[in-house]
Design an enzyme around this catalytic site. Sequence first.
Site, PDB file in Angstrom:
ATOM      1  N   GLU A  24     -12.077   8.955 -64.801  1.00  0.00           N
ATOM      2  CA  GLU A  24     -12.830   8.292 -63.718  1.00  0.00           C
ATOM      3  C   GLU A  24     -13.125   9.266 -62.583  1.00  0.00           C
ATOM      4  OE1 GLU A  24     -11.491   4.434 -62.414  1.00  0.00           O
ATOM      5  OE2 GLU A  24     -12.913   4.417 -60.728  1.00  0.00           O
ATOM      6  N   GLU A  55      -2.506   3.651 -65.541  1.00  0.00           N
ATOM      7  CA  GLU A  55      -3.126   4.726 -64.756  1.00  0.00           C
ATOM      8  C   GLU A  55      -2.165   5.877 -64.487  1.00  0.00           C
ATOM      9  OE1 GLU A  55      -4.912   3.291 -61.129  1.00  0.00           O
ATOM     10  OE2 GLU A  55      -6.254   1.923 -62.199  1.00  0.00           O
ATOM     11  N   ASP A  65      -5.516  -4.172 -68.769  1.00  0.00           N
ATOM     12  CA  ASP A  65      -5.007  -3.236 -67.766  1.00  0.00           C
ATOM     13  C   ASP A  65      -3.626  -3.684 -67.317  1.00  0.00           C
ATOM     14  OD1 ASP A  65      -6.014  -0.893 -66.697  1.00  0.00           O
ATOM     15  OD2 ASP A  65      -7.463  -1.904 -65.395  1.00  0.00           O
TER      16      ASP A  65
HETATM   17  O1  KIV Z   1     -10.071  -1.889 -63.860  1.00  0.00           O
HETATM   18  C1  KIV Z   1     -11.116  -1.328 -64.228  1.00  0.00           C
HETATM   19  O2  KIV Z   1     -12.211  -1.879 -64.161  1.00  0.00           O
HETATM   20  C2  KIV Z   1     -11.000   0.023 -64.756  1.00  0.00           C
HETATM   21  C3  KIV Z   1     -12.262   0.707 -65.181  1.00  0.00           C
HETATM   22  C4  KIV Z   1     -12.985   1.200 -64.003  1.00  0.00           C
HETATM   23  C5  KIV Z   1     -12.006   1.801 -66.160  1.00  0.00           C
HETATM   24  O3  KIV Z   1      -9.945   0.557 -64.827  1.00  0.00           O
END
Ligand code: KIV
Length: 290
Positions: free
Chosen positions: A191, A124, A92
């Site tokens: 989400e 995101e 991420d």
């Molecule tokens: O950071 C995370 O855990 C996420 C998931 C909820 C998809 O982005």
Amino acid sequence: MSAAPVLDTLPVTLPRLAEKKRLGEPVVMVTAYDHPSARVADAAGVDLVLVGDSAANVVLGYSSTVPVSVDELIMLGAAVRRGLRTPLMISDMPFGSYEASNELAIANAQRFVKEAGADAVKLEGGGKMVDRARAIVEAGIPVMGHVGLTPQTATALGGYKAQGRTADAALRVAEDALALQEAGCFSIVFEAIPAAVSEELMYSMEIPVIGIGSGPATDGQVLVFHDLLGIGEGGAARFVKRYGDLMDDMVRGMTAYADDVRAKRYPAPEHTYSIDPGELADFTTRLKAQ
Ligand code: KIV
């Protein structure tokens, strides 16, 4: 670790993921943040492992995902990498690491690939973030999109709540999802979108869609490691299904250890090392002579 059998030992690649969608095989994704959680995910045979910025909440103790840094997620990601054999690893990109410019987005995405060993990154949002996703893809790094509830901008969305619950809001989610698909994302997370909205959107999605709180129509599902195994305090979101109560188990185990130490039941003879009696006598004599 005494592990469950690995269900599929071939590494998950982007073509294999696309193939799974084509064949209608559900895609399993979970988050992981360290070596043991990566080993668990690997042993369970999941397809995708996300080093989520949810690490901020579930392992670093922040109250939201906003404060977590690139450096923190790289350190966690590198530990996950060392624990994975078959799943595809996605890192991420945290808040502040990609929004300001395409150059910043590419530079940080490259760090996740070079320093954490990520196969892909996730970011995101739609709108301007579509350009960021396209720029990273054009730099040669696979990108997963994320629409609906985007926790990094939850304040702007009015809090941690389901998105796309009016026709206008659902259309905005649709526009973002399609734009990210068109920008070259290999996959996308939905989400907290109403199940019926997801179902309608799936007719237009050519890339694998991984849902969380978005109903059963998506190509796969993702849950946060700590939520699904019950590690942590407090309640979970409506969409979480718990498959364990490890927090209770861990507190029970730790309490038993503390009780044993205080009662002098631990360590017992079987937990200690021995020494030859002659060596011990020699040692005692020489120690006293010092
Ligand atoms: O950071 C995370 O855990 C996420 C998931 C909820 C998809 O982005």
